[in-house]
Design a protein around this motif. Structure first.
Motif, PDB file in Angstrom:
ATOM      1  N   ASN A 291       0.836  -1.199   0.000  1.00  0.00           N
ATOM      2  CA  ASN A 291       0.000   0.000   0.000  1.00  0.00           C
ATOM      3  C   ASN A 291       0.869   1.246   0.000  1.00  0.00           C
ATOM      4  O   ASN A 291       1.722   1.424   0.870  1.00  0.00           O
ATOM      5  CB  ASN A 291      -0.907   0.008   1.236  1.00  0.00           C
ATOM      6  CG  ASN A 291      -1.910  -1.128   1.208  1.00  0.00           C
ATOM      7  OD1 ASN A 291      -2.564  -1.342   0.202  1.00  0.00           O
ATOM      8  ND2 ASN A 291      -2.015  -1.863   2.303  1.00  0.00           N
ATOM      9  N   LEU A 292       0.654   2.106  -0.984  1.00  0.00           N
ATOM     10  CA  LEU A 292       1.323   3.406  -1.040  1.00  0.00           C
ATOM     11  C   LEU A 292       0.253   4.478  -0.852  1.00  0.00           C
ATOM     12  O   LEU A 292      -0.688   4.559  -1.634  1.00  0.00           O
ATOM     13  CB  LEU A 292       2.063   3.593  -2.364  1.00  0.00           C
ATOM     14  CG  LEU A 292       2.919   4.848  -2.464  1.00  0.00           C
ATOM     15  CD1 LEU A 292       4.163   4.603  -3.323  1.00  0.00           C
ATOM     16  CD2 LEU A 292       2.145   6.040  -3.031  1.00  0.00           C
ATOM     17  N   GLN A 293       0.415   5.277   0.218  1.00  0.00           N
ATOM     18  CA  GLN A 293      -0.629   6.216   0.638  1.00  0.00           C
ATOM     19  C   GLN A 293      -0.049   7.625   0.749  1.00  0.00           C
ATOM     20  O   GLN A 293       0.797   7.904   1.604  1.00  0.00           O
ATOM     21  CB  GLN A 293      -1.182   5.785   2.001  1.00  0.00           C
ATOM     22  CG  GLN A 293      -1.656   4.342   2.042  1.00  0.00           C
ATOM     23  CD  GLN A 293      -1.977   3.884   3.452  1.00  0.00           C
ATOM     24  OE1 GLN A 293      -1.371   4.325   4.416  1.00  0.00           O
ATOM     25  NE2 GLN A 293      -2.952   3.003   3.569  1.00  0.00           N
ATOM     26  N   CYS A 294      -0.499   8.526  -0.119  1.00  0.00           N
ATOM     27  CA  CYS A 294       0.007   9.901  -0.118  1.00  0.00           C
ATOM     28  C   CYS A 294      -0.568  10.697   1.053  1.00  0.00           C
ATOM     29  O   CYS A 294      -1.711  10.500   1.469  1.00  0.00           O
ATOM     30  CB  CYS A 294      -0.361  10.604  -1.424  1.00  0.00           C
ATOM     31  SG  CYS A 294       0.703  10.155  -2.794  1.00  0.00           S
ATOM     32  N   ALA A 295       0.243  11.633   1.557  1.00  0.00           N
ATOM     33  CA  ALA A 295      -0.229  12.577   2.570  1.00  0.00           C
ATOM     34  C   ALA A 295      -1.371  13.400   1.998  1.00  0.00           C
ATOM     35  O   ALA A 295      -1.594  13.455   0.784  1.00  0.00           O
ATOM     36  CB  ALA A 295       0.913  13.477   3.025  1.00  0.00           C
ATOM     37  N   SER A 296      -2.083  14.094   2.881  1.00  0.00           N
ATOM     38  CA  SER A 296      -3.302  14.796   2.464  1.00  0.00           C
ATOM     39  C   SER A 296      -3.027  15.941   1.496  1.00  0.00           C
ATOM     40  O   SER A 296      -3.941  16.387   0.804  1.00  0.00           O
ATOM     41  CB  SER A 296      -4.033  15.334   3.695  1.00  0.00           C
ATOM     42  OG  SER A 296      -3.259  16.311   4.366  1.00  0.00           O
ATOM     43  N   ALA A 297      -1.787  16.426   1.419  1.00  0.00           N
ATOM     44  CA  ALA A 297      -1.443  17.513   0.490  1.00  0.00           C
ATOM     45  C   ALA A 297       0.057  17.509   0.252  1.00  0.00           C
ATOM     46  O   ALA A 297       0.828  17.074   1.110  1.00  0.00           O
ATOM     47  CB  ALA A 297      -1.891  18.868   1.049  1.00  0.00           C
ATOM     48  N   PRO A 298       0.512  18.007  -0.899  1.00  0.00           N
ATOM     49  CA  PRO A 298       1.950  18.173  -1.127  1.00  0.00           C
ATOM     50  C   PRO A 298       2.491  19.363  -0.354  1.00  0.00           C
ATOM     51  O   PRO A 298       1.734  20.167   0.197  1.00  0.00           O
ATOM     52  CB  PRO A 298       2.039  18.402  -2.640  1.00  0.00           C
ATOM     53  CG  PRO A 298       0.727  19.024  -2.997  1.00  0.00           C
ATOM     54  CD  PRO A 298      -0.282  18.407  -2.078  1.00  0.00           C
ATOM     55  N   VAL A 299       3.803  19.475  -0.325  1.00  0.00           N
ATOM     56  CA  VAL A 299       4.475  20.612   0.306  1.00  0.00           C
ATOM     57  C   VAL A 299       5.117  21.440  -0.798  1.00  0.00           C
ATOM     58  O   VAL A 299       5.924  20.923  -1.581  1.00  0.00           O
ATOM     59  CB  VAL A 299       5.549  20.147   1.315  1.00  0.00           C
ATOM     60  CG1 VAL A 299       6.247  21.348   1.947  1.00  0.00           C
ATOM     61  CG2 VAL A 299       4.916  19.270   2.394  1.00  0.00           C
ATOM     62  N   PHE A 300       4.760  22.726  -0.869  1.00  0.00           N
ATOM     63  CA  PHE A 300       5.292  23.615  -1.893  1.00  0.00           C
ATOM     64  C   PHE A 300       6.505  24.350  -1.333  1.00  0.00           C
ATOM     65  O   PHE A 300       6.383  25.168  -0.423  1.00  0.00           O
ATOM     66  CB  PHE A 300       4.222  24.611  -2.346  1.00  0.00           C
ATOM     67  CG  PHE A 300       2.981  23.961  -2.890  1.00  0.00           C
ATOM     68  CD1 PHE A 300       3.066  22.992  -3.877  1.00  0.00           C
ATOM     69  CD2 PHE A 300       1.724  24.309  -2.408  1.00  0.00           C
ATOM     70  CE1 PHE A 300       1.930  22.376  -4.385  1.00  0.00           C
ATOM     71  CE2 PHE A 300       0.584  23.710  -2.908  1.00  0.00           C
ATOM     72  CZ  PHE A 300       0.691  22.738  -3.898  1.00  0.00           C
TER      73      PHE A 300
END
Length: 454
Positions: A291-300
């Motif tokens: 399982n690959l699960q992205c965080a709720s938002a990217p970091v700019f």
């Protein structure tokens, strides 16, 4: 800043010779950045959580882990560079008499955390939504530091449904908050709720994403991360690929990875490359094969967009979090705007934009050329006629690899003040990612812009 991106062709009138190629971030070679190796983590972690880089603070990570028999806790970690992480002990929850890095112990399901730049109240700068005990419906919390959390509506949820999924939270440029979640009874689909004050939310969540006729029978949408990106919203859709050998109605066997999604107004969402992973799970035998699960938002960041994710050796199954596994934190990064490229080959390609009014007498191109490749830009009036002095022949060819190379024409031309114009972009052996107009000092804030067409 006014910007042309190429998620689709909405802002392009004509195009010849270019081919559209979705791109994605590159995984960090030192992944995993850390593993779930504390005794209270039970060997598991999920990025039901977020990564935030607030001004003057370290990188902050909130992630979930499951403790037997099945209790969810929110762990906290921080980092000076976003690569080497530490898990400072707190007083919220102890394990066998030892302090842990848990900062929220009310069984948070799917927490999404933001740092709210526009918030004036110091003790409301951090915000989160999650399913929480005792109701397990979606509750909202505020914090001055992301460590100590206070409910904004004590005893009452803000959205009366159990999310049972990873959530996302963002604040629109117009001030609205948007939460992305599941709606109980509607399966693995993505819904959206909105609020103007973070206290009272829209009464009926609206479904914004579900599998369609282009998806295989084994595709479901587990949840979606989302962030404001100029006048767009961009998302990481948790694609859940179920095992065809699993006959159960719940479809509990499978794996997860991310696809790129986008929207202009928040409710009409699209997939930038349906069926193509934006961040794929790993090869068999790797630490991220399951399982690959992205965080709720990217970091700019300056000249970099980071996507943090949790990954495991374990595949999804019933109570998969408690199965023996290796779980850790990964990161993938990309340059600004480089989500989709318009690619020109050996023959000269060109496209013409829709008509727009430039906000400043300066234009920039995010592009990468190869060998003798080049990019040229011509300015036209709204009817499509070349403006004197702004022709392709008078444009200094752009080359190299830059996220914001200035377009320069030969001096002496009169700037078309107050007029609508179009751009004709020509290229050879080049990848063009975006074209934008702004004052030079604004180029660093690449995530703050408007699109030529809403």
């Amino acid at each position: 800043m006014l910007k042309f991106l190429f998620f689709d062709y909405r802002e392009i009138e004509t195009i010849h010779g270019f081919r559209r190629e979705p791109r994605g971030p590159v995984k960090c070679p030192t992944n995993p950045l850390f593993e779930a190796d504390e005794p209270w983590e039970n060997g598991n972690m999920q990025l039901y959580g977020s990564v935030v880089k607030a001004p003057g603070r370290p990188f902050q990570l909130w992630y979930s882990f499951i403790h037997p028999p099945f209790t969810i806790y929110l762990g906290y970690a921080e980092s000076d560079d976003g690569l080497a992480w530490r898990k400072p002990p707190r007083d919220v929850w102890e394990f066998e008499g030892q302090k842990t890095n848990v900062v929220f112990a009310q069984e948070p399901h799917g927490p999404a955390i933001i740092y709210d730049d526009a918030e004036e109240r110091a003790d409301w700068k951090y915000k989160t939504v999650c399913g929480a005990a005792p109701s397990h419906a979606i509750c909202a919390y505020r914090s001055p530091d992301g460590i100590v959390w206070t409910p904004v509506r004590p005893r009452f949820p803000v959205i009366s449904t159990s999310p049972d999924c990873p959530m996302a939270l963002l604040r629109e440029p117009d001030g609205r908050y948007a939460a992305f979640h599941r709606l109980a009874g509607h399966g693995r689909r993505v819904f959206r709720s909105e609020s103007w004050d973070f206290l009272y939310w829209s009464g009926e969540p609206r479904m914004i994403m579900e599998p369609d006729a282009g998806d295989a029978a084994q595709v479901q949408f587990y949840g979606m991360g989302a962030a404001a990106y100029g006048s767009y919203e961009i998302g990481t859709l948790w694609m859940y690929h179920t095992d065809p050998a699993d006959p159960g109605l719940g479809k509990m066997a499978g794996y997860q990875e991310a696809e790129l999604t986008y929207a202009r107004q928040g409710h009409c969402w699209h997939r930038a490359a349906q069926g193509t992973p934006f961040i794929p799970h790993g090869e068999p035998g790797s630490w991220e094969q399951g399982n690959l699960q992205c965080a709720s938002a990217p970091v700019f960041l300056e000249d970099e967009i980071r996507y943090y994710y949790a990954a495991t050796t374990q595949f999804h199954c019933s109570r998969w979090e408690l199965q023996p596994q290796k779980a850790g934190l990964g990161m993938a990064s990309m340059k600004p705007d480089r989500f989709v490229a318009l690619v020109a080959g050996e023959e000269t390609a060109e496209f013409v934009t829709c008509a727009f009014r430039p906000p400043a007498p300066h234009f920039f191109v995010n592009a990468k050329t190869e060998g003798e490749g080049w990019v040229k830009v011509e300015m036209l009036d709204s009817a499509g006629n070349a403006l004197p002095g702004f022709t392709a022949a008078g444009c200094v060819p752009l080359s190299g690899d830059s996220t914001g190379q200035a377009i320069v024409w030969k001096p002496g031309a009169a700037w078309p003040e107050g007029q609508d114009v179009r751009l004709r972009v020509q290229a050879r052996r080049a990848d063009v990612y975006s074209v934008f107009s702004c004052e030079p000092a604004e180029t660093g804030a690449y995530w703050k812009f408007t699109a030529a067409r809403p």
